[in-house]
Design an enzyme around this catalytic site. Structure first.
Site, PDB file in Angstrom:
ATOM      1  N   HIS A   1       5.447   6.193   1.083  1.00  0.00           N
ATOM      2  CA  HIS A   1       6.215   5.208   0.331  1.00  0.00           C
ATOM      3  C   HIS A   1       5.348   3.998   0.023  1.00  0.00           C
ATOM      4  CE1 HIS A   1       6.627   4.070   4.568  1.00  0.00           C
ATOM      5  NE2 HIS A   1       6.827   2.815   4.155  1.00  0.00           N
TER       6      HIS A   1
ATOM      7  N   LYS B   1       8.136   4.616  13.640  1.00  0.00           N
ATOM      8  CA  LYS B   1       8.649   3.507  12.845  1.00  0.00           C
ATOM      9  C   LYS B   1       9.534   3.993  11.692  1.00  0.00           C
ATOM     10  CE  LYS B   1       7.026  -0.584  10.297  1.00  0.00           C
ATOM     11  NZ  LYS B   1       5.893  -1.144   9.538  1.00  0.00           N
TER      12      LYS B   1
ATOM     13  N   SER C   1       0.820  -1.204   0.000  1.00  0.00           N
ATOM     14  CA  SER C   1       0.000   0.000   0.000  1.00  0.00           C
ATOM     15  C   SER C   1       0.859   1.261   0.000  1.00  0.00           C
ATOM     16  CB  SER C   1      -0.908   0.012   1.236  1.00  0.00           C
ATOM     17  OG  SER C   1      -0.132  -0.042   2.418  1.00  0.00           O
TER      18      SER C   1
ATOM     19  N   LYS D   1      -6.977  -3.190   2.305  1.00  0.00           N
ATOM     20  CA  LYS D   1      -7.058  -3.000   3.757  1.00  0.00           C
ATOM     21  C   LYS D   1      -7.686  -1.639   4.074  1.00  0.00           C
ATOM     22  CE  LYS D   1      -3.079  -5.922   4.924  1.00  0.00           C
ATOM     23  NZ  LYS D   1      -1.755  -5.993   5.585  1.00  0.00           N
TER      24      LYS D   1
ATOM     25  N   ARG E   1      -2.530   3.814   5.843  1.00  0.00           N
ATOM     26  CA  ARG E   1      -2.614   3.476   4.417  1.00  0.00           C
ATOM     27  C   ARG E   1      -3.575   4.413   3.685  1.00  0.00           C
ATOM     28  NH1 ARG E   1      -2.815  -1.257   7.382  1.00  0.00           N
ATOM     29  NH2 ARG E   1      -1.038  -2.662   7.060  1.00  0.00           N
TER      30      ARG E   1
ATOM     31  N   HIS F   1       4.336   6.025   8.217  1.00  0.00           N
ATOM     32  CA  HIS F   1       4.359   5.603   9.612  1.00  0.00           C
ATOM     33  C   HIS F   1       4.408   6.843  10.499  1.00  0.00           C
ATOM     34  CE1 HIS F   1       5.076   1.750   7.829  1.00  0.00           C
ATOM     35  NE2 HIS F   1       6.246   2.138   7.350  1.00  0.00           N
TER      36      HIS F   1
ATOM     37  N   GLU G   1      12.546   3.430   9.209  1.00  0.00           N
ATOM     38  CA  GLU G   1      12.932   2.114   8.687  1.00  0.00           C
ATOM     39  C   GLU G   1      13.998   2.255   7.613  1.00  0.00           C
ATOM     40  OE1 GLU G   1       9.513   1.230   5.333  1.00  0.00           O
ATOM     41  OE2 GLU G   1       8.987   0.941   7.439  1.00  0.00           O
TER      42      GLU G   1
ATOM     43  N   GLN H   1       1.683   4.253   1.904  1.00  0.00           N
ATOM     44  CA  GLN H   1       1.575   4.305   3.361  1.00  0.00           C
ATOM     45  C   GLN H   1       2.599   5.259   3.934  1.00  0.00           C
ATOM     46  OE1 GLN H   1       4.029   0.623   5.034  1.00  0.00           O
ATOM     47  NE2 GLN H   1       2.613  -0.069   3.411  1.00  0.00           N
TER      48      GLN H   1
END
Length: 435
Positions: free
Chosen positions: A291, A152, A125, A316, A310, A129, A154, A127
């Site tokens: 991203h 989050k 998706s 979802k 998302r 964070h 990453e 999305q």
């Protein structure tokens, strides 16, 4: 079983606290994962687990290594299936000194990072964070959707060729997008779309304001309008492909439309950088940055969190309003890390986040190297080959699929018996050694 422990006459208790722990890890079968034995996740999980595994129809998307409750790791020397065994987090709670003083003081009795292997067959998706402040609010309001209260950041380190959408394109490219894609102007309105041509690159706040307005209008389009616009876009690109070569981004958009028809994420892809990583290159992302991973296999490390907001390319639940309001709207191509050699055979990837870093060890057959002791914990993942791993407390053979927890202040000696590829996730050295 646990790596064989060598108890010395002196300091046996100290050596025992520095023993390596073999782990059994959790797997996720998200629909975007690669099916069966074609998946790196499947192959690692098969080697790591004693489970009977479906190799034909099940997608294997992510292998989780760490302490997050949504996918915990278990000590191998407990029940074979891990169902009633001791989790790594439980063991750390009983042995907090294994984290080292600085990590324990900063993050408490938990690993600050989560380590993963990803096998991506179709796009994830669009999305982002949340940062820590927003994560706390979201977790409190919707604990069933947002499982924890942590941020989050990453980093994805490409194992194969790896593709992603990441961050907003530079301003000049965005202006070209608005000119070249009439469907965007039709969707958000001429007045709003044309604002982008009156702003200057160094007026950061104005740039962010305009991009926020255009992107929010785009993402907030109703389903009927979205369906019509995406159909027009697809039809136009198919017609123009008969007369010219489509750009990489245009071809990607048509591919996304096949996988997610009538999804606003299809047209929003024009706003994002299309990043193609070669094996050994890494991409890092801070909080509130948009991203979508598209294709390929990677090693991923992040702060210990599973919070995802998302807004497209998924079946979802969406939270478009939250995503559009939380983004930083920074423009520009992301930094690509190629790693730095820190010693023979070992390359380090050091993102600007306190929680984590990654070392990659490529050890030829018969060669030796050392991971020096550091004042923080590590997780080791063997992805290729065989060898022998030794500390002052233990020694054992290692092979593909092995995952090990390394307590703080533990030196590791490695010797390969075939070409060995090993990844180490640990706390960022800049944090561990900062004054």
């Amino acid at each position: 079983m646990e790596i064989a422990t060598v108890v010395k006459a002196n300091g046996g208790c100290e050596a025992d606290r520095r023993r390596l722990l073999r782990l059994k890890c959790s797997v996720k079968d998200y629909a975007w994962g690669t099916i069966g034995s074609d998946s790196l996740v499947y192959r690692v999980y098969t080697a790591n687990s004693d489970d009977q595994i479906d190799s034909t129809t099940r997608p294997y998307a992510e292998l989780w290594m760490g302490t997050h409750e949504s996918g915990p790791s278990y000590l191998e020397d407990n029940d074979a299936d891990g169902s009633n065994g001791v989790t790594l987090r439980s063991w750390i709670n009983e042995n907090p000194e294994s984290l080292g003083d600085r990590v324990l003081e900063k993050w408490g009795c938990d690993l600050p990072f989560l380590f993963k292997v990803l096998s991506v067959a179709r796009p994830l998706s669009i999305q982002a964070h949340p940062d820590k402040v927003l994560a706390k609010k979201m977790h409190k309001a919707h604990p069933n959707l947002y499982k924890d209260d942590n941020h989050k950041p990453e980093m994805a380190l490409a194992y194969t060729q790896f593709e992603a959408l990441c961050g907003f394109v530079p301003l000049q490219e965005l202006k070209s997008v608005i000119r070249a894609i009439p469907e965007i102007e039709e969707l958000v309105g001429s007045e709003e779309a044309n604002q982008v041509f009156s702003i200057r690159e160094h007026d950061d706040e104005k740039v962010k304001s305009v991009v926020r307005t255009i992107f929010t209008l785009l993402m907030s389009a109703g389903p009927d309008t979205t369906k019509q616009i995406v159909f027009k876009l697809k039809r136009r690109l198919h017609m123009e492909s008969q007369e010219r070569h489509l750009t990489d981004k245009e071809r990607l958009v048509l591919k996304l439309e096949k996988q997610y028809p009538n999804d606003i994420g299809v047209i929003s892809a024009f706003f994002f950088n299309y990043v193609k990583l070669s094996p050994g290159e890494a991409l890092y992302l801070g909080a509130n940055e948009p991203h979508a991973y598209l294709f390929g296999e990677c090693i991923e490390v992040m702060a210990t969190s599973d919070n995802v907001v998302r807004a497209g390319l998924t079946s979802k639940p969406l939270d478009i309003q939250s995503l559009c309001s939380m983004l930083t709207y920074k423009l520009g191509f992301p930094e690509i890390l190629k790693g730095s050699k820190i010693r023979p055979y070992i390359t380090r990837y050091l993102p600007p986040f306190e929680e984590f870093e990654v070392d990659v060890c490529d050890l030829p057959c018969g060669a030796s190297t050392v991971f020096p002791s550091v004042p923080g914990p590590s997780l080791l993942l063997v992805l290729q080959g065989e060898g022998r791993m030794s500390t002052d407390a233990s020694a054992d053979e290692i092979s593909m699929g092995d995952v090990l927890f390394v307590p703080a202040d533990t030196e590791i000696q490695l010797k390969s018996s075939s070409d060995l590829k090993l990844y180490r996730a640990g706390v960022n050295n800049r944090f561990l050694y900062s004054l």
